[in-house]
Design an enzyme around this catalytic site. Structure first.
Site, PDB file in Angstrom:
ATOM      1  N   ASP A 175       0.972  -1.448  -0.039  1.00  0.00           N
ATOM      2  CA  ASP A 175       0.071   0.033  -0.016  1.00  0.00           C
ATOM      3  C   ASP A 175       0.763   1.332   0.049  1.00  0.00           C
ATOM      4  O   ASP A 175       1.905   1.444   0.973  1.00  0.00           O
ATOM      5  CB  ASP A 175      -0.890  -0.053   1.172  1.00  0.00           C
ATOM      6  CG  ASP A 175      -2.031  -1.088   1.163  1.00  0.00           C
ATOM      7  OD1 ASP A 175      -2.103  -1.672   0.037  1.00  0.00           O
ATOM      8  OD2 ASP A 175      -2.871  -1.252   2.095  1.00  0.00           O
ATOM      9  N   ASP A 187     -14.087  -6.581  -4.728  1.00  0.00           N
ATOM     10  CA  ASP A 187     -14.184  -6.453  -3.272  1.00  0.00           C
ATOM     11  C   ASP A 187     -15.456  -7.312  -3.085  1.00  0.00           C
ATOM     12  O   ASP A 187     -16.576  -6.607  -3.387  1.00  0.00           O
ATOM     13  CB  ASP A 187     -14.046  -5.480  -2.485  1.00  0.00           C
ATOM     14  CG  ASP A 187     -12.527  -4.643  -2.673  1.00  0.00           C
ATOM     15  OD1 ASP A 187     -11.669  -5.266  -3.266  1.00  0.00           O
ATOM     16  OD2 ASP A 187     -12.245  -3.346  -2.504  1.00  0.00           O
TER      17      ASP A 187
END
Lengths: 212, 255
Positions: B11, B130
């Site tokens: 990230d 997701d």
């Protein structure tokens, strides 16, 4: 000065190829170019290629680079990568497009979803990831690279040369296909040496030293 | 035989890797280039960068990160986060990304998947899904697609959506279980298998990895083509090399 021209015909990012060659041949003069004269003047020529073959052939024509690529393939150390391999053949099933016709043979699509792996699982297309290349014969570009070494592939089409002797390497993915070809001053691969870590860098280093 | 891939995920916020990264001997834990090189040396098959930069002013920083990494790390790089238009895709690829992953933008504008894959090729376009289980226990399992980092329900069925984006031209699916993400109790195997078996393009399993066995399960039970993990690698619990040795011992083909 060892000058290498990476032919830029607008199909994909050539920066990775240039950076990988720079990494293995820091002394070389590396040109990413769309200038036919620069391709003609270079000591070595790399033809990469990404995306769809019909688009690649159209762009190559439109930019007036076809002649320079054909001339390079006839004369000097020449490395084709991915579509840069496929375009050396007569035609492709992808859009039924004609290639450069330097080698007799054609380009076919993997017969998904009919393909099943050795363990019974369904094989996905594109063929994406690290697969083994069985070296069909000795070649200067395989020097220092183990037989069955893995390289990074991402493609849905593969070349089928009329002359099986053209193969320098083969890979199995549902079908046993030609992953590399070699003849005289030409070496061309379906995989991406610029994305194949140490094995890929070794191949690019070999190309930069190659005296066919 | 084609190897199953192990993909560490980083990230990135305003050019720095966030979440703890705890390599022994690493001077600057937040430097994307140094971390990418370390994973490459460990044998990572690809790297995924997720740009979580909130401020639009800092959006272009990821391009510099990608450029720097691509100069030194010669394995495939995927970048996701903040992609809204074909132009965003093109800029990331030109910076050195090999694939671009889109999530919310694909749901809001499915045509973007078609346009982007038409322009740069399916092999460069990853659609991130997701998904969260919405069926009750005992019911036939169903999973819904969420966007905006898992905050917003879409009403889309995850399996149908995967089939739809495949038809639109996606070259790969990055499938994250919202139920499992961050739990360290393993992938949502039924979800992974349901999606992987329903489509012809590769599936990367994500969300929930806490042990090396979880990675192997994603492949052998979930039918994933690749497994993505963050924390088990970042915190130095395991190296990518250990993960591969474990998977190899389980009979899974790895590089």
């Amino acid at each position: 000065m060892n000058t290498v021209a990476i032919v830029d015909y607008g199909m994909g990012n050539l920066r990775s190829v240039a950076k990988a060659i720079e990494h293995v041949a820091p002394e070389a003069c590396i040109l990413v170019t769309h200038d036919p004269a620069a391709v003609a003047a270079a000591d070595r020529v790399v033809v990469p290629g990404q995306g769809a073959m019909p688009d690649c052939m159209r762009e190559l024509e439109m930019r007036g680079l076809r002649g320079a690529v054909v001339a390079a393939a006839a004369a000097k150390p020449f490395l084709g990568i991915c579509i840069g391999l496929q375009m050396l053949f007569e035609s492709s099933e992808e859009g039924n497009v004609s290639g450069l016709g330097i080698f007799p043979g054609n380009v076919r699509r993997f017969p998904a979803p009919a393909m099943v792996g050795a363990d019974g699982t369904r094989l996905k297309v594109p063929h994406m990831g690290w697969n083994q290349v069985r070296q069909s014969r000795e070649h200067a570009l395989w020097q220092g690279i183990a037989d069955l070494e893995r390289f990074y592939f991402v493609h849905s089409y593969y070349v089928v040369p009329d002359d099986p002797g053209l193969a320098a390497g083969r890979t199995n993915y549902g079908v046993d296909f030609t992953a590399a070809v070699a003849q005289d001053n030409i070496f061309a691969v379906q995989f991406h040496p610029e994305k194949s870590a140490q094995a890929g860098l070794a191949l690019l280093g070999n190309f930069m030293r190659w005296k066919p | 035989m084609l190897a199953k891939r192990i993909i560490p995920c980083l990230d990135v916020n305003a050019g720095r890797v966030v979440k703890g990264v705890n390599f022994i001997g690493l001077r600057d834990a937040g430097d994307p280039v140094e971390i990418a090189r370390r994973y490459d040396a460990q044998g990572a098959d690809e790297l995924t960068f997720l740009d979580i930069t909130a401020s639009s002013d800092d959006r272009d920083i990821i391009l510099h990160v990608v450029e720097q990494v691509a100069e030194q790390v010669f394995i495939p790089l995927t970048v996701g986060g903040g992609i809204r238009a074909v132009e965003d895709v093109r800029r990331l690829l030109n910076a050195g990304a090999d694939k671009v992953s889109m999530n919310t933008a694909a749901v809001q504008n499915p045509q973007l998947v078609a346009d982007a894959s038409g322009k740069v090729g399916s092999q460069c376009i990853v659609v991130a899904i997701d998904a969260k289980r919405v069926s009750a226990d005992g019911e036939t399992p169903r999973w819904e697609v969420f966007t905006h980092g898992g905050r917003k329900p879409t009403g889309l069925d995850a399996v149908s959506w995967a089939q739809r984006v495949q038809a639109l031209g996606a070259g790969e699916i990055l499938l994250t279980s919202m139920d499992r993400d961050g739990t360290k109790i393993g992938f949502d195997i039924p979800l992974t298998r349901a999606v992987a078996d329903a489509i012809d393009i590769p599936v990367i399993a994500s969300g929930g990895v806490g042990t090396l066995a979880h990675l192997a399960d994603g492949v052998s039970e979930g039918h994933a083509d690749a497994v993505l993990a963050a924390s088990i690698f970042h915190y130095g619990e395991h190296t990518v090399g250990e993960a591969k040795a474990f998977m190899r011992a389980r009979g899974i083909e790895v590089r």
